[in-house]
Design a protein around this motif. Structure first.
Motif, PDB file in Angstrom:
ATOM      1  N   TYR A  49       0.832  -1.211   0.000  1.00  0.00           N
ATOM      2  CA  TYR A  49       0.000   0.000   0.000  1.00  0.00           C
ATOM      3  C   TYR A  49       0.865   1.259   0.000  1.00  0.00           C
ATOM      4  O   TYR A  49       0.456   2.305  -0.483  1.00  0.00           O
ATOM      5  N   GLU A  52       3.267   0.025   4.590  1.00  0.00           N
ATOM      6  CA  GLU A  52       2.102  -0.848   4.805  1.00  0.00           C
ATOM      7  C   GLU A  52       1.946  -1.842   3.660  1.00  0.00           C
ATOM      8  O   GLU A  52       2.167  -1.493   2.496  1.00  0.00           O
ATOM      9  N   SER A 105      -0.016  -6.031   2.620  1.00  0.00           N
ATOM     10  CA  SER A 105      -0.920  -7.117   2.998  1.00  0.00           C
ATOM     11  C   SER A 105      -0.117  -8.406   3.105  1.00  0.00           C
ATOM     12  O   SER A 105       0.619  -8.766   2.183  1.00  0.00           O
ATOM     13  N   ARG A 119      -3.875  -6.518   6.623  1.00  0.00           N
ATOM     14  CA  ARG A 119      -3.095  -5.292   6.412  1.00  0.00           C
ATOM     15  C   ARG A 119      -2.108  -5.139   7.575  1.00  0.00           C
ATOM     16  O   ARG A 119      -2.530  -5.154   8.732  1.00  0.00           O
TER      17      ARG A 119
END
Lengths: 82, 390
Positions: free
Chosen positions: B33, B37, B39, B44
């Protein structure tokens, strides 16, 4: 200059100190297997032994060291070359 | 006896670790992301184990430079620096790195690993001596092995031990290359570079410092430990990587010894591999500009590092000796290390988990790397989560 017998005695003392269990040490004892030491632990222990004899053992020579006697021979050779 | 027998033993001994989900040694990043960050396992998570110290992997300037390089020069060079893989960008980055360190010359390698492998094995050969800090990275140990030189370790950050070993070498100290690191990757501590430099000068030896983890992190312009210690001119060779603060992939060596250039004809890890892709070079060049002018990023990074270090110290964790962007906690047992790592992942934080012999003192490590791109809220989240699980 130490005799091979002296070197064997001192190396055995150092190994005994780092061993977790009370094991009998002879010239034929396999250092890594007998003491369940990984390669890094063997190298750290080597530093203590190097100080006892005021020599530096090159890592290249350690590749051929299996038994306590192999290590004694290496130290004896390095001491005699000083 | 089969070729694969040793694998059976390894798999049997490692089974408890290899069966853990998500995979500790091959955690799959399913989607990114941002630089902090991603996944993992459908969840997440906050990335706190990436070496992305300045958070430049998503810097618009770096992305634009990489896009342009792909458009102009294609996806790969398909050749060695010695053959068809020597582009204008490679040479330009070498000049820029040399200028950055105020050095006479510089060489770019395809990875940071190869920078150490290629520099050490290119410079040092049979009859020479390598004297390396015991905590040096595997790339340094492997470079030593490839060199064919005599390799001696000295106790980690112990200048008296280094001095003693140089003294034992006698005249051979003058054909000895000492190798240390700016910030050590396992415990995040720095080398006592001023004292090491004095020691190498006393014996007429050579000194190489690997700034892989300290580039962009230490010094007013981000040179690394050499800048903080003010000993740039006394250090003979500086190596580093593009894959941490510069957010790309590749490596380098710079020096004031013009003879460094000769290793272009001798160093197998330089010669027998494809050169870095044009986009990697272009993004590293753009990132180097940001890094040089990145005082605000460094301030942010150190604020985060100091806050997290003191918080974890307050939880009685056995941390490395000084705060920094690499914060490592040594645990007594594998079970405790696994419990902490799994709890952190469950609560949405990814960190590194490292086991002996890769970690020192025969203890497992939980290693956190802090980024300038982390927000204050994210650092607070890491602190609070550690408080909950410890």
């Amino acid at each position: 200059m130490h005799s091979k017998e002296d070197i064997l005695l001192k190396v055995s003392e150092q190994l005994k100190q780092s061993a977790e269990a009370d094991v009998e040490i002879t010239a034929e004892t396999n250092i890594a297997e007998q003491f369940a030491l990984d390669s890094v632990k063997v190298l750290d222990l080597l530093m203590e032994i190097e100080d006892d004899f005021d020599v530096s053992v090159p890592l290249n020579l350690m590749a051929d060291v299996q038994t306590v006697n192999d290590l004694v021979e290496v130290i004896y050779k390095l001491e005699s070359e000083k | 006896m089969s070729l694969f027998d040793k694998f059976s033993t390894f798999l049997e001994e490692s089974e408890p670790l290899l069966s853990i989900k998500p995979d500790i040694f091959g955690t799959k990043i399913e989607k990114l992301y941002s630089s902090t960050e991603a996944s993992i396992d459908g969840r997440r998570v906050l990335l706190a184990g990436t070496n992305n110290y300045l958070g430049l992997t998503f810097a618009p300037e770096c992305i634009a430079a990489a896009h342009k390089a792909i458009d102009d020069e294609g996806t790969g060079t398909t050749g060695s620096r010695m053959a068809n893989g020597n582009y204008d960008g490679h040479r330009a980055l070498e000049r820029e790195l040399a200028e950055f360190y105020d050095c006479a010359t510089g060489i770019v390698f395809s990875t940071g690993y190869q920078a150490n492998l290629g520099t050490i094995s290119g410079l040092v050969g049979s009859g020479d001596v390598l004297l390396i800090d015991a905590h040096c990275h595997a790339s340094i140990y492997d470079g030593c092995k490839l060199s064919g030189a005599e390799v001696i370790r000295f106790r980690h950050n112990d200048v008296a031990d280094l001095d003693k070993r140089l003294n034992r070498l006698g005249d051979r100290a003058q054909s000895t290359l000492i190798v240390v690191e700016g910030i050590y990757s396992m415990l995040g501590d720095t080398a006592p570079l001023g004292e090491i430099t004095k020691c190498k000068q006393k014996y007429g030896s050579y000194l190489l410092i690997d700034e892989a983890h300290s580039l962009g992190v230490l010094g007013d312009t981000g040179q690394g430990l050499v800048e903080v210690a003010g000993v740039g001119n006394a250090v003979d060779f500086i190596t580093g990587t593009f894959s941490k603060s510069l957010g790309s992939i590749g490596g380098y060596c710079v020096s004031n010894h013009q003879q460094l250039d000769v290793i272009r004809y001798l160093s197998r890890p330089y010669i027998f591999t494809a050169s870095p892709s044009p986009s990697n070079i272009a993004s590293a060049r753009a990132a180097l500009v940001l890094l040089k002018n990145g005082n605000a990023l460094r301030e942010q990074l150190w604020e985060h590092a100091n806050k997290l270090y003191s918080h974890l110290l307050g939880l009685d964790l056995d941390l490395g000796p000084e705060p920094g962007p690499v914060i490592a906690a040594q645990l007594d047992t594998t079970e405790e290390a696994l419990r902490i790592w799994s709890s952190l992942i469950e609560k949405g934080i990814y960190v590194n988990l490292i086991f002996p012999p890769a970690s020192p003192k025969n203890k497992p490590l939980i290693r956190i790397s802090v980024s300038a791109a982390h927000t204050e809220e994210q650092i607070n989240f890491i602190c609070n989560t550690f408080s909950e699980i410890m």
